[in-house]
Scaffold this active site. Structure first.
Site, PDB file in Angstrom:
ATOM      1  N   GLY A  11       0.799  -1.155   0.045  1.00 36.12           N
ATOM      2  CA  GLY A  11      -0.012   0.045   0.168  1.00 36.12           C
ATOM      3  C   GLY A  11       0.909   1.315  -0.024  1.00 36.12           C
ATOM      4  N   GLY A  14      -0.324   5.008  -1.279  1.00 32.82           N
ATOM      5  CA  GLY A  14      -1.087   5.856  -0.333  1.00 32.82           C
ATOM      6  C   GLY A  14      -0.690   6.983   0.350  1.00 32.82           C
ATOM      7  N   GLN A  15      -1.712   7.560   1.082  1.00 27.20           N
ATOM      8  CA  GLN A  15      -1.097   8.629   1.875  1.00 27.20           C
ATOM      9  C   GLN A  15       0.153   8.497   2.887  1.00 27.20           C
ATOM     10  OE1 GLN A  15      -3.884  10.328   4.887  1.00 27.20           O
ATOM     11  NE2 GLN A  15      -2.991  12.438   4.643  1.00 27.20           N
ATOM     12  N   ASP A  37       2.275  -1.965  -4.342  1.00 29.86           N
ATOM     13  CA  ASP A  37       0.865  -1.361  -4.436  1.00 29.86           C
ATOM     14  C   ASP A  37       0.245  -2.017  -5.651  1.00 29.86           C
ATOM     15  OD1 ASP A  37      -1.572   0.315  -4.323  1.00 29.86           O
ATOM     16  OD2 ASP A  37      -0.581   1.421  -2.888  1.00 29.86           O
ATOM     17  N   TYR A 145     -15.711   0.980   7.985  1.00 26.77           N
ATOM     18  CA  TYR A 145     -14.321   0.924   8.292  1.00 26.77           C
ATOM     19  C   TYR A 145     -14.007   0.761   9.681  1.00 26.77           C
ATOM     20  CZ  TYR A 145      -9.954   3.678   8.230  1.00 26.77           C
ATOM     21  OH  TYR A 145      -8.723   4.149   8.514  1.00 26.77           O
ATOM     22  N   LYS A 149     -11.660  -2.052  11.174  1.00 26.46           N
ATOM     23  CA  LYS A 149     -10.620  -1.897  11.826  1.00 26.46           C
ATOM     24  C   LYS A 149     -10.502  -2.404  13.403  1.00 26.46           C
ATOM     25  CE  LYS A 149      -7.918   0.432   9.100  1.00 26.46           C
ATOM     26  NZ  LYS A 149      -6.705  -0.173   8.767  1.00 26.46           N
TER      27      LYS A 149
END
Ligand code: AKB
Length: 316
Positions: A11, A14-15, A37, A145, A149
């Site tokens: 990943g 991503g940010q 990614d 989400y 999590k």
């Protein structure tokens, strides 16, 4: 970690990945950090070391990559965030859960030694304390989400207790960064607003002006991540996920901080579905347990974060 050990970041486009890969490469050497990614990352990540296309749901390919690069540590960042997860609950559950499961399984088989997995303040819900929300309290998340999590945290704790897996995690607040824009979260406004201010354009905020949320500048978040991963094993007593706290502010407070740099900047408000997700989360976080276990302390406040974001975004 010794410099011969390899880190796999899943990943990386991503940010968080865009900043984390560069920080890890600086610390452990460019070639020891494999960025992966399903899409191409920012140029700095792509050109500074190895990059491979990898879907974390493809367990065989994850296994092959771990073997090929002799990977010892995995940072698993691939996930759908709050707003996009709500639009596609089935895929969000699949990606957020089975991705984690694939990596935890490899660690339980002794193939990898250490995992970092990000959780979120979204694990809390309307029945959690809203101010200085503690590490341990009622958690009844109302978002797809948040449910994924919270379940992931329980799996991390389970794999640690049952198989001794060295998995470490942080409940990130909203993250503010300049390298890469976030995608699909509820806290994204706190990054988008800076881009609009720099473009000398007005900003329409999708949250109400008084919506207070826990936030953090990316430099603090990256430092927290690396400090947690480097802490002595015996100090890491929370194997679900650690609360960490940085700043908390409302869109109105952030707007006012930005107007000290751009006096003509204008904002208006058009709350949408994301308001409900934000309203379900705490306004501030108590991180005393992270402070006690691995000496966590944030550095950036609203004023220094705002000045730093503007300075960095102005640089070509
Ligand atoms: C989101 O807004 O979905 C994320 C988060 C709080 O984890 N930034």
């Amino acid at each position: 970690m010794n410099t011969q050990e390899t880190i796999l970041v899943i990943g990386a486009a991503g940010q968080i990945g865009s900043d984390l890969v560069l920080a890890l490469r600086k610390k452990y050497g460019n070639h020891n950090v494999i960025a992966t990614d399903v899409k191409t990352p920012v140029f700095d990540v792509y050109e500074s070391g190895p990059f491979e296309i990898l879907d974390v749901l493809d367990k065989e390919k994850v296994f092959k990559m771990v073997k090929t690069y002799k990977v010892k540590q995995v940072y698993l960042l691939a996930a759908l965030l709050s707003a996009t997860a709500e639009q596609n609950p089935k895929f969000a559950w699949n990606l957020n859960m089975n991705g984690l499961f694939n990596v935890l399984s490899l660690a339980s088989e002794g193939i990898i030694e250490k995992i970092f997995w990000p959780s979120s303040i979204a694990v809390f819900g309307p029945t959690s304390p809203q101010i200085n929300c503690p590490q341990y309290c009622t958690k009844e998340p109302t978002t797809v989400y948040g449910i994924s999590k919270l379940s992931g945290e329980l799996w991390c704790d389970y794999f640690h207790k049952k198989y001794g897996v060295d998995v470490r995690s942080i409940r990130y607040p909203g993250l503010i960064s300049y390298k890469s824009e976030p995608g699909g979260g509820t806290t994204d406004y706190a990054v988008h607003i800076f881009h609009r201010a720099l473009m000398k354009k007005n900003y329409t905020c999708y949250l109400k002006p008084d919506t207070r949320l826990p936030m953090m500048y990316m430099d603090d978040a990256i430092r927290a991540t690396i400090e947690l991963m480097e802490a002595d094993k015996e100090n890491i007593k929370v194997r679900s996920s650690y609360n960490i706290s940085g700043i908390d502010f409302t869109p109105d407070e952030l707007y006012k901080a930005i107007t000290t740099h751009f006096a003509d900047f204008k904002i208006d408000y058009a709350p949408d579905k994301r308001q409900a997700y934000a309203d379900s989360w705490p306004k501030s976080i108590d991180d005393s347990i992270a402070k006690e276990h691995w000496n966590w302390a944030h550095k950036f406040d609203l004023t220094t974060m705002t000045a730093e974001m503007i300075k960095r975004l102005k640089q070509p």
